[in-house]
Design an enzyme around this catalytic site. Sequence first.
Site, PDB file in Angstrom:
ATOM      1  N   HIS A   1       0.857  -1.183   0.000  1.00 51.30           N
ATOM      2  CA  HIS A   1       0.000   0.000   0.000  1.00 51.30           C
ATOM      3  C   HIS A   1       0.896   1.237   0.000  1.00 51.30           C
ATOM      4  O   HIS A   1       2.074   1.166   0.392  1.00 51.30           O
ATOM      5  CB  HIS A   1      -0.893  -0.010   1.249  1.00 51.30           C
ATOM      6  CG  HIS A   1      -2.022  -1.003   1.161  1.00 51.30           C
ATOM      7  ND1 HIS A   1      -3.140  -0.917   1.959  1.00 51.30           N
ATOM      8  CD2 HIS A   1      -2.214  -2.082   0.348  1.00 51.30           C
ATOM      9  CE1 HIS A   1      -3.964  -1.906   1.661  1.00 51.30           C
ATOM     10  NE2 HIS A   1      -3.433  -2.636   0.693  1.00 51.30           N
TER      11      HIS A   1
ATOM     12  N   GLU B   1       1.034   3.759   1.963  1.00 51.13           N
ATOM     13  CA  GLU B   1       1.571   4.128   3.278  1.00 51.13           C
ATOM     14  C   GLU B   1       2.730   3.214   3.682  1.00 51.13           C
ATOM     15  O   GLU B   1       3.741   3.673   4.209  1.00 51.13           O
ATOM     16  CB  GLU B   1       0.471   4.053   4.348  1.00 51.13           C
ATOM     17  CG  GLU B   1      -0.692   5.004   4.093  1.00 51.13           C
ATOM     18  CD  GLU B   1      -1.827   4.373   3.296  1.00 51.13           C
ATOM     19  OE1 GLU B   1      -1.560   3.519   2.422  1.00 51.13           O
ATOM     20  OE2 GLU B   1      -2.992   4.732   3.542  1.00 51.13           O
TER      21      GLU B   1
ATOM     22  N   CYS C   1      -5.824   2.000   5.885  1.00 45.51           N
ATOM     23  CA  CYS C   1      -6.505   0.766   6.294  1.00 45.51           C
ATOM     24  C   CYS C   1      -5.877   0.266   7.603  1.00 45.51           C
ATOM     25  O   CYS C   1      -4.870   0.805   8.060  1.00 45.51           O
ATOM     26  CB  CYS C   1      -6.371  -0.289   5.190  1.00 45.51           C
ATOM     27  SG  CYS C   1      -4.764  -1.131   5.160  1.00 45.51           S
TER      28      CYS C   1
ATOM     29  N   CYS D   1      -2.120  -0.426   7.370  1.00 45.24           N
ATOM     30  CA  CYS D   1      -1.298   0.781   7.294  1.00 45.24           C
ATOM     31  C   CYS D   1      -1.297   1.527   8.622  1.00 45.24           C
ATOM     32  O   CYS D   1      -0.271   2.098   9.020  1.00 45.24           O
ATOM     33  CB  CYS D   1      -1.793   1.666   6.160  1.00 45.24           C
ATOM     34  SG  CYS D   1      -1.523   0.890   4.544  1.00 45.24           S
TER      35      CYS D   1
END
Lengths: 150, 150
Positions: free
Chosen positions: B47, B49, B77, B80
């Site tokens: 992701h 992040e 999420c 993260c």
Amino acid sequence: MKRAIDLAVHNVETGGGGPFAALIVREGQVIAEATNTVTTSNDPTAHAEVNVIRIACAALRNFQLGGCDLYASCEPCPMCLGAIYWARLGRVFYAGTRMDAAAAGFDDDVFYRELEKEPALRRTPMIALHCSEAAAPFRAWLESSIRRPY
Amino acid sequence: MKRAIDLAVHNVETGGGGPFAALIVREGQVIAEATNTVTTSNDPTAHAEVNVIRIACAALRNFQLGGCDLYASCEPCPMCLGAIYWARLGRVFYAGTRMDAAAAGFDDDVFYRELEKEPALRRTPMIALHCSEAAAPFRAWLESSIRRPY
């Protein structure tokens, strides 16, 4: 699970990182194993579970691991739990608990409790900035002919 | 934040991955930026992040990012968020929400709700195996003279 625990002990003894290890198993076969390497790889995301998911995905050349199970020497933290969901793993087996980890100085349980709080009240504040363009990436996604959902 | 949103749109348009991007800022300086690369790197943990934390840590040669803030084009999420805590980031700013992500087909909100359930009742079952050796890695950790806490 015995293998995961042995790997975790070995990781401590050799200075590889935190006292954690994990394996991914498919149809009775171990397809990847890994230990925690946070401090040796300068990567706070390099928990055993994240590492083993990355290794297994690279081996299978797939970003999902449906039909695979994960064995972890200790209960996964919220980050790893999220990674497990995104990888679409089937089941998770674990030995130690977040309380065992807390007794050894790890913040897994602290972070689980942080997640239960309202985002703005967390120790790391989550601040929503109201941007008129916030939805633009999602519009582009839904309009894209080359998007690959996951 | 404008830069994060622009990067996220560009990531969709170039087929780089999901419609997300993130930046890490220290004392007004951008020290890292990244987009989501899940599908192009075959890594469900990639992701924006997580990617930006890895890049910033590599740049600073440190597994913690105290004093740094994260700007994300969308609410992080659970994975993260865990990564953000382990990286000890100071603050998190975000534009889109988990509901915007859900409307575009992403499971962030589903996973947040999964975390609220009892572990054994989750869609990905979490099964505690009672092993007599479960505490061995933590014993080794507490007895180790070379351990490096994080």
